[in-house]
Motif scaffolding. Structure first.
Motif, PDB file in Angstrom:
ATOM      1  N   TRP A  81       0.765  -1.201  -0.055  1.00  0.00           N
ATOM      2  CA  TRP A  81      -0.069   0.028   0.029  1.00  0.00           C
ATOM      3  C   TRP A  81       1.128   1.243  -0.115  1.00  0.00           C
ATOM      4  CZ3 TRP A  81      -4.285   2.194  -1.314  1.00  0.00           C
ATOM      5  CH2 TRP A  81      -4.539   3.452  -0.603  1.00  0.00           C
ATOM      6  N   SER A  82       1.993   1.126   0.759  1.00  0.00           N
ATOM      7  CA  SER A  82       2.774   2.421   0.730  1.00  0.00           C
ATOM      8  C   SER A  82       3.469   2.629  -0.657  1.00  0.00           C
ATOM      9  CB  SER A  82       3.954   2.192   1.948  1.00  0.00           C
ATOM     10  OG  SER A  82       4.896   1.353   1.532  1.00  0.00           O
ATOM     11  N   THR A  83       3.667   1.851  -1.382  1.00  0.00           N
ATOM     12  CA  THR A  83       4.409   2.004  -2.854  1.00  0.00           C
ATOM     13  C   THR A  83       3.193   2.027  -3.983  1.00  0.00           C
ATOM     14  OG1 THR A  83       4.722  -0.420  -3.009  1.00  0.00           O
ATOM     15  CG2 THR A  83       6.544   0.880  -2.053  1.00  0.00           C
ATOM     16  N   PHE A  84       1.892   2.136  -3.449  1.00  0.00           N
ATOM     17  CA  PHE A  84       0.866   1.972  -4.550  1.00  0.00           C
ATOM     18  C   PHE A  84       0.953   3.359  -5.156  1.00  0.00           C
ATOM     19  CE2 PHE A  84      -4.028   2.145  -5.225  1.00  0.00           C
ATOM     20  CZ  PHE A  84      -3.765   1.105  -6.377  1.00  0.00           C
ATOM     21  N   PRO A  85       1.048   3.308  -6.539  1.00  0.00           N
ATOM     22  CA  PRO A  85       1.212   4.717  -7.199  1.00  0.00           C
ATOM     23  C   PRO A  85      -0.074   5.374  -7.591  1.00  0.00           C
ATOM     24  CG  PRO A  85       1.416   2.898  -8.770  1.00  0.00           C
ATOM     25  CD  PRO A  85       1.337   2.307  -7.601  1.00  0.00           C
ATOM     26  N   ILE A  86      -1.029   4.914  -6.862  1.00  0.00           N
ATOM     27  CA  ILE A  86      -2.393   5.829  -7.278  1.00  0.00           C
ATOM     28  C   ILE A  86      -2.796   6.364  -5.953  1.00  0.00           C
ATOM     29  CG2 ILE A  86      -4.784   5.397  -7.659  1.00  0.00           C
ATOM     30  CD1 ILE A  86      -4.187   3.185  -9.418  1.00  0.00           C
ATOM     31  N   LEU A  87      -2.663   7.500  -5.734  1.00  0.00           N
ATOM     32  CA  LEU A  87      -2.978   8.512  -4.912  1.00  0.00           C
ATOM     33  C   LEU A  87      -4.451   8.962  -4.601  1.00  0.00           C
ATOM     34  CD1 LEU A  87      -2.117   9.830  -2.366  1.00  0.00           C
ATOM     35  CD2 LEU A  87      -1.183  11.630  -3.436  1.00  0.00           C
ATOM     36  N   ILE A 124      -5.340  16.678   4.906  1.00  0.00           N
ATOM     37  CA  ILE A 124      -4.111  17.344   4.495  1.00  0.00           C
ATOM     38  C   ILE A 124      -2.863  16.427   4.972  1.00  0.00           C
ATOM     39  CG2 ILE A 124      -2.621  19.375   4.715  1.00  0.00           C
ATOM     40  CD1 ILE A 124      -5.269  21.199   4.570  1.00  0.00           C
ATOM     41  N   ASP A 125      -2.879  16.082   6.206  1.00  0.00           N
ATOM     42  CA  ASP A 125      -1.866  15.465   6.879  1.00  0.00           C
ATOM     43  C   ASP A 125      -1.711  13.797   5.963  1.00  0.00           C
ATOM     44  OD1 ASP A 125       0.185  14.346   8.821  1.00  0.00           O
ATOM     45  OD2 ASP A 125      -1.443  13.133   9.519  1.00  0.00           O
ATOM     46  N   TYR A 126      -2.919  13.337   5.684  1.00  0.00           N
ATOM     47  CA  TYR A 126      -2.938  11.983   5.152  1.00  0.00           C
ATOM     48  C   TYR A 126      -2.308  12.093   3.899  1.00  0.00           C
ATOM     49  CZ  TYR A 126      -4.631   8.012   2.562  1.00  0.00           C
ATOM     50  OH  TYR A 126      -4.852   6.828   1.728  1.00  0.00           O
ATOM     51  N   LEU A 136       4.549  12.420   0.202  1.00  0.00           N
ATOM     52  CA  LEU A 136       5.964  12.350   0.444  1.00  0.00           C
ATOM     53  C   LEU A 136       6.700  10.983   0.497  1.00  0.00           C
ATOM     54  CD1 LEU A 136       6.018  15.053   3.342  1.00  0.00           C
ATOM     55  CD2 LEU A 136       6.678  15.308   1.034  1.00  0.00           C
ATOM     56  N   ARG A 137       5.931   9.802   0.799  1.00  0.00           N
ATOM     57  CA  ARG A 137       6.309   8.664   0.900  1.00  0.00           C
ATOM     58  C   ARG A 137       6.827   8.121  -0.637  1.00  0.00           C
ATOM     59  NH1 ARG A 137       8.954   4.086   3.081  1.00  0.00           N
ATOM     60  NH2 ARG A 137       7.771   2.392   2.568  1.00  0.00           N
TER      61      ARG A 137
END
Length: 550
Positions: free
Chosen positions: A38-44, A70-72, A78-79
């Motif tokens: 999930w942390s590398t999933f390229p869909i934001l 905003i924080d999420y 940034l990750r």
């Protein structure tokens, strides 16, 4: 053993992309492997209802809830940046939020997505309330110019609460890779901006433009110093790749696209229009809504099929038609007419027609001169006890009789005034049709039998089905229908004489079917108790075998 978690990252990302946004986010708690995926999933993808509900927002907690969003987004973006990963898709859907306090953050997120080579940008913003045009243009989010500088975007979706300013008229547009554009409820500083934006996308294949407006600042006599007017014209030239177009709200539309295959054109009711499809000879699907300013007749259809020789699917909704219509086409495969006023007689000569649907309050005579053996006829009707013979007459007026075997009736609603018993009498067994689907049933128990008797005095279906919704069908009505069909509940027969038989005498065998899980040997009471208590999309129905009427 969890074998899915061990799949290559590319496959896991593909799995996440196929899930709903909320469900894909939840996978991060399944395991350490899924959290890393999930942390590398390229869909934001950010949707406000994932973080708070509209009804939970108050004046006091508004900013704290926005800060969570905003924080999420900040942490996720940034990750991806720190890992050197591109944001392939950026989706921001914010509901009932004031964007003035978020504009700076949204600008940064979109710039980051575009600069990292993003391929999909989906920005959907909604101002509070139903009537966004009441707000000053300053309340709309100002679209940054960086959006039209992207050479990597293939899909651009902009919906509601967004303002496109004057600078877009002169700034360089580099959307060379865009294939899909959707512009919905946007506010433009000038009508020419929308033309320029679309025309600078040479590879566009799929275009949607819905109810956009122009704002005119400093208009005299306007208290707030601005006024809105709809974008009324759209001129599209040189779009050689365009295959699909959906246009709504434009009075004047000109499209020059030789490869256009599908067009949906929705005009506001009773508005005049100009629709010019120059060089669109490859058109295969045409849907038109609200064409009330012209009278559609035989000449209109002749001209249509002559101009578009490959047209296979035609849908007309809320259009004004002549009383008698002849439709002749060797290519037509799908035809749907909905709420077309004035129509009394319809003659169809289409040997390759596979699907015909009719929906409306008036019930014309329909005849098929030529038709495919695979033709399916779907008729959507309201039951009106004030005109007890209309439904039966409508079915009987579908010619020739062999078509009845392909007819499906969908009963949507009803005017239930309990009729006199004598009015329900019939002189013969009614036509046998393929199916009857009840999308409505009466709530008053006194209307159960007249309702059923009226329907089955109008047609003898091979099957009856009910799409179960607890607010549309009660278990009491379903049980009553079952007992009537099985002959366990007494009711008065409505034969006129001993020489004629009503629908009651045509029934031979009744079989119960359902889509929800139940023991196939279960009795009907058990099946009824197993009906979903929520608004589940399940069906229960009856297969009817009838005695021969020969």
């Amino acid at each position: 053993m969890d074998q899915i978690s061990g799949l290559p990252e590319a496959i896991l990302h593909d799995i996440l992309a196929r899930l709903l946004d909320r469900d894909s986010a939840r996978t991060s708690v399944l395991s350490k492997a899924w959290k890393e995926t999930w942390s590398t999933f390229p869909i934001l993808s950010i949707c406000s209802d994932q973080h708070f509900k509209r009804e939970d927002v108050t004046v006091d907690n508004y900013h704290s809830k926005i800060d969570k969003v905003i924080d999420y987004v900040g942490r996720r973006s940034l990750r991806l940046r720190d890992l050197g990963l591109a944001i392939k898709e950026f989706k921001l859907i914010m509901d009932y939020v004031d964007y003035m306090c978020m504009a700076h953050h949204v600008d940064l997120w979109m710039k980051m997505a575009i600069e990292s080579g993003g391929e999909v940008l989906h920005l959907q913003l909604r101002l509070p309330g139903r009537y966004a045009w009441r707000y000053s243009p300053d309340r709309f989010y100002e679209l940054p110019l960086c959006v039209i500088e992207s050479k990597s975007l293939t899909k651009l979706v902009l919906m509601g609460g967004i303002r496109v300013d004057q600078a877009f008229l002169t700034h360089s547009i580099k959307l060379y890779s865009v294939r899909i554009i959707k512009l919905c409820n946007l506010l433009f500083a000038h009508e020419r901006i929308i033309q320029r934006l679309i025309s600078r996308c040479p590879l566009i294949e799929d275009l949607t433009v819905i109810d956009c407006a122009v704002y005119n600042p400093l208009t005299r006599g306007i208290p707030r110093g601005f006024a809105f007017s709809p974008v009324e014209s759209l001129f599209l030239h040189g779009l050689h790749k365009l295959k699909k177009a959906y246009i709504q709200g434009m009075r004047e539309v000109y499209i020059d696209a030789p490869n256009l295959e599908s067009l949906h054109y929705n005009l506001h009711p009773d508005a005049s229009f100009k629709l010019n499809l120059y060089n669109c000879t490859n058109l295969r699907l045409l849907c038109l809504w609200n064409l009330r300013s012209i009278d559609i007749g035989d000449k209109w259809f002749l001209k249509l099929f002559s101009k578009f020789p490959f047209l296979e699917s035609l849908e007309l909704d809320n259009c004004s038609m002549s009383q008698r219509i002849n439709i002749s086409s060797a290519q037509l495969k799908v035809l749907k007419l909905s709420y077309c006023s004035n129509l009394e007689d319809l003659n169809i000569d289409a040997q390759n027609l596979l699907s015909f649907a009719y929906e409306g309050n008036n019930q014309p005579g329909i005849s098929f001169q030529k038709s495919s053996n695979q033709l399916e006829v779907n008729c959507f009707s309201d039951v009106d006890f004030r005109d007890l013979y209309s439904l039966r007459k409508f079915v009987q007026n579908i010619k020739p009789q062999k078509i009845w075997a392909s007819v499906s009736l969908f009963i949507r609603s009803s005017v239930l005034i309990k009729p006199e018993q004598s009015a329900l009498q019939v002189s013969s067994i009614p036509p046998t049709i393929k199916s009857l689907e009840l999308q409505f049933s009466p709530k008053n128990e006194a209307h159960y039998f007249p309702f059923i008797n009226y329907l089955l005095s109008s047609c003898c279906p091979n099957s009856i089905s009910l799409n179960f919704r607890s607010y549309l069908h009660s278990k009491e009505f379903i049980e009553f229908l079952y007992e009537i069909l099985m002959g366990r509940k007494e009711g008065k027969c409505h034969c006129n004489s001993s020489n004629t038989k009503c629908w009651w005498h045509a029934l031979k065998i009744v079989k119960v079917i359902c889509t929800f899980k139940i023991d196939e040997n279960a009795d009907f009471k058990t099946m009824l108790d197993a009906l979903p208590t929520c608004h589940a999309d399940e069906n229960i129905g009856f297969i009817l075998e009838l005695y021969s009427t020969d």
